[in-house]
Design an enzyme around this catalytic site. Structure first.
Site, short mmCIF file in Angstrom:
data_model
loop_
_atom_site.label_atom_id
_atom_site.label_comp_id
_atom_site.label_asym_id
_atom_site.label_seq_id
_atom_site.Cartn_x
_atom_site.Cartn_y
_atom_site.Cartn_z
N GLU A 97 0.83 -1.19 0.00
CA GLU A 97 0.00 0.00 0.00
C GLU A 97 0.86 1.24 0.00
O GLU A 97 1.95 1.26 0.58
CB GLU A 97 -0.90 -0.02 1.23
CG GLU A 97 -1.82 -1.22 1.17
CD GLU A 97 -2.81 -1.27 2.30
OE1 GLU A 97 -2.55 -0.68 3.35
OE2 GLU A 97 -3.85 -1.91 2.11
N CYS A 133 3.28 8.31 1.59
CA CYS A 133 3.78 7.32 2.54
C CYS A 133 4.04 6.03 1.76
O CYS A 133 3.13 5.46 1.16
CB CYS A 133 2.76 7.09 3.64
SG CYS A 133 3.25 5.86 4.86
N CYS A 140 5.78 -7.24 7.27
CA CYS A 140 6.87 -6.82 8.13
C CYS A 140 7.18 -7.94 9.12
O CYS A 140 6.28 -8.59 9.64
CB CYS A 140 6.51 -5.55 8.89
SG CYS A 140 7.89 -4.91 9.88
N CYS A 144 5.63 -5.84 15.93
CA CYS A 144 5.18 -4.93 16.98
C CYS A 144 3.71 -5.26 17.29
O CYS A 144 2.92 -5.50 16.37
CB CYS A 144 5.31 -3.49 16.53
SG CYS A 144 7.00 -3.07 16.08
N CYS A 147 0.55 -3.21 15.71
CA CYS A 147 0.60 -2.85 14.28
C CYS A 147 0.00 -3.94 13.41
O CYS A 147 0.38 -5.11 13.51
CB CYS A 147 2.05 -2.60 13.87
SG CYS A 147 2.26 -2.29 12.12
N CYS A 363 -1.46 5.20 10.05
CA CYS A 363 -0.28 4.49 10.57
C CYS A 363 -0.67 3.16 11.19
O CYS A 363 -1.57 3.11 12.02
CB CYS A 363 0.38 5.28 11.68
SG CYS A 363 1.27 6.70 11.13
N1 SAH Z 1 8.55 -0.06 10.37
C1 SAH Z 1 8.83 1.32 10.56
C2 SAH Z 1 8.03 2.22 9.64
C3 SAH Z 1 6.59 1.85 9.40
S1 SAH Z 1 5.52 1.96 10.79
C4 SAH Z 1 8.62 1.73 12.00
O1 SAH Z 1 8.07 0.94 12.76
O2 SAH Z 1 9.06 2.81 12.36
C5 SAH Z 1 5.25 3.73 10.87
C6 SAH Z 1 4.80 4.24 12.23
O3 SAH Z 1 3.48 3.77 12.53
C7 SAH Z 1 5.68 3.80 13.37
O4 SAH Z 1 6.09 4.91 14.12
C8 SAH Z 1 4.78 2.90 14.19
O5 SAH Z 1 5.13 2.94 15.55
C9 SAH Z 1 3.42 3.48 13.90
N2 SAH Z 1 2.31 2.56 14.14
C10 SAH Z 1 2.31 1.22 13.97
N3 SAH Z 1 1.10 0.71 14.29
C11 SAH Z 1 0.32 1.75 14.68
C12 SAH Z 1 -1.04 1.87 15.09
N4 SAH Z 1 -1.84 0.81 15.19
N5 SAH Z 1 -1.51 3.10 15.40
C13 SAH Z 1 -0.72 4.18 15.29
N6 SAH Z 1 0.57 4.14 14.87
C14 SAH Z 1 1.09 2.92 14.58
FE1 SF4 Z 2 6.89 -3.39 11.26
FE2 SF4 Z 2 4.63 -2.24 12.07
FE3 SF4 Z 2 6.64 -2.58 13.79
FE4 SF4 Z 2 6.89 -0.76 11.82
S1 SF4 Z 2 5.41 -0.70 13.52
S2 SF4 Z 2 8.41 -2.29 12.47
S3 SF4 Z 2 5.73 -1.80 10.19
S4 SF4 Z 2 5.49 -4.22 12.78
#
Ligand code: SAH
Ligand code: SF4
Length: 374
Positions: A97, A133, A140, A144, A147, A363
């Site tokens: 995406e 973006c 990934c 996390c 996410c 995000c």
């Molecule tokens: N993998 C990288 C970049 C993609 S994620 C990273 O983790 O930095 C981009 C941002 O979205 C990150 O700062 C992450 O902490 C945030 N993010 C992930 N899941 C989210 C959610 N459910 N709600 C809000 N922000 C989220």
């Molecule tokens: Fe991967 Fe989502 Fe963690 Fe970013 S926030 S490193 S996209 S699992």
């Protein structure tokens, strides 16, 4: 030499690789520059469209099996706030995406009451800057817990051409031409850019030199792959750096981001302190607020101590919820309280407004959702 070019798409090839290609084809060297201009600046969609080349060379390219290699737009979802989420498909059927976020007076539709006009508004110039973006991997691996992309696991890395291709496809669809039009780029889509470092940094160079997006308008976000933070600091051409912190101590961070076991907060903040910032540049720390998990006043004070001495700002993101995510979004007053503590301690702190939540474009919501809404 052609032998080191493994792909048959033109997108993703650097000038020196295009030079090998034209030499292999018995063409004069200046053809490489023409190809480079056509692919990245004019953003042609097929080799046949490269009118600066001779008919004969165009034919040679096609016979050798070269195509431009743009991803196809498999889906396009328009939010009430003007955000557009694209589903981009590659030759092997995998997809990611890419999100277009127009900003400025007319780019924001407010409460959504004008939703019916959105498509029409998108086609006329109704923004003064926009942010794209972009994704770096299919899925990934970092896992996390808050996410949605993390829930997918990782399918594969994207090539440099596939990363650049997402941006080129969006610019073409939106009829936008940098550097004339102000476009910012954030490597914050699906995937962890620093687990696909070589393709990511090659894409950055092509975007700066070819497409014409200045590096000062690019930001890469990492979950904290420490060795690559040092690598980025050593690059001549590089985006700004954002680090997803999300917790102020190791115990909590390891629970939310298992990668913290490998690179602890001590190592991560050391890399942040060592990062060579340019004039007036600031590092960004991102912090996703999870209700009653990492959003207490105590957590805010811990965060202030953790990042003391780093020339940084903090971006607070209230959790964007999703199916299978075992956390809640904090109430607005909790977010405000957290932000106030940071600001009162002298840390520049911003609340990131969620964009395109209604179309699952915000995000952490990128997981190739095919429906308009959840
Ligand atoms: N993998 C990288 C970049 C993609 S994620 C990273 O983790 O930095 C981009 C941002 O979205 C990150 O700062 C992450 O902490 C945030 N993010 C992930 N899941 C989210 C959610 N459910 N709600 C809000 N922000 C989220
Ligand atoms: Fe991967 Fe989502 Fe963690 Fe970013 S926030 S490193 S996209 S699992």
């Amino acid at each position: 030499m052609m032998t080191d070019i493994k792909q048959s798409t033109l997108l993703g090839l650097a000038l020196h690789e295009l030079t090998s290609l034209v030499e292999e084809s018995g063409q004069p060297q200046y053809r490489a520059q023409q190809l480079f201009e056509a692919i990245y600046r004019q953003r042609v969609e097929s080799a046949e469209q490269i009118s600066t080349l001779s008919q004969e060379f165009r034919l040679t390219l096609v016979q050798k099996g070269f195509s431009v290699g743009l991803p196809t737009v498999d889906g396009k979802f328009v939010s009430v706030d003007g955000t557009v989420r694209y589903l981009m498909a590659f030759a092997d059927g995998q997809s990611v995406e890419t999100v277009w976020m127009p900003e400025g007076d007319a780019g924001e539709a407010g409460d959504g009451s004008e939703a019916g006009n959105e498509l029409e508004k998108q086609t006329s110039r109704n923004w003064d800057r926009a942010t794209i973006c972009v994704s770096s991997q299919v899925g990934c691996a970092v896992d996390c817990k808050f996410c949605l992309t993390g829930l997918l696991g990782v399918k594969r890395n994207l090539t440099a051409g596939e990363i650049v291709g997402q941006i080129v496809a969006v610019l073409n669809d939106q009829h936008v031409a940098p550097p004339r039009d102000r476009v910012n780029l954030v490597f914050m889509g699906m995937g962890e850019p620093f687990l696909n470092y070589d393709s990511f940094i090659k894409a950055v160079r092509l975007l700066v030199e070819g497409v014409g997006i200045p590096e000062s308008r690019m930001t890469v976000s990492t979950a904290g792959i420490v060795p690559r933070i040092y690598d980025l600091g050593a690059e001549h051409v590089r985006p700004k750096l954002a680090i997803s912190l999300n917790a102020p101590n190791d115990e909590l961070r390891t629970r939310l981001m298992p990668i913290n076991r490998k690179w602890s907060l001590e190592k991560l903040t050391a890399a942040a302190r060592d990062f060579p910032l340019r004039n007036r540049e600031r590092l960004t720390f991102e912090y996703v607020l999870l209700d009653e998990v990492n959003d207490s006043e105590e957590n805010a004070r811990e965060l202030v101590e953790l990042i003391r001495g780093v020339r940084a700002k903090v971006n607070l993101i209230a959790l964007n919820p999703g199916p299978g995510i075992p956390f809640q979004t904090p109430a607005q007053d909790r977010v405000a309280r957290f932000q106030d503590i940071l600001i009162d301690s002298g840390v520049p702190t911003f609340g990131r407004r969620p964009r395109g939540r209604d179309i699952y474009a915000a995000c952490g919501q990128l997981k190739r959702t095919l429906e308009m809404t959840a």
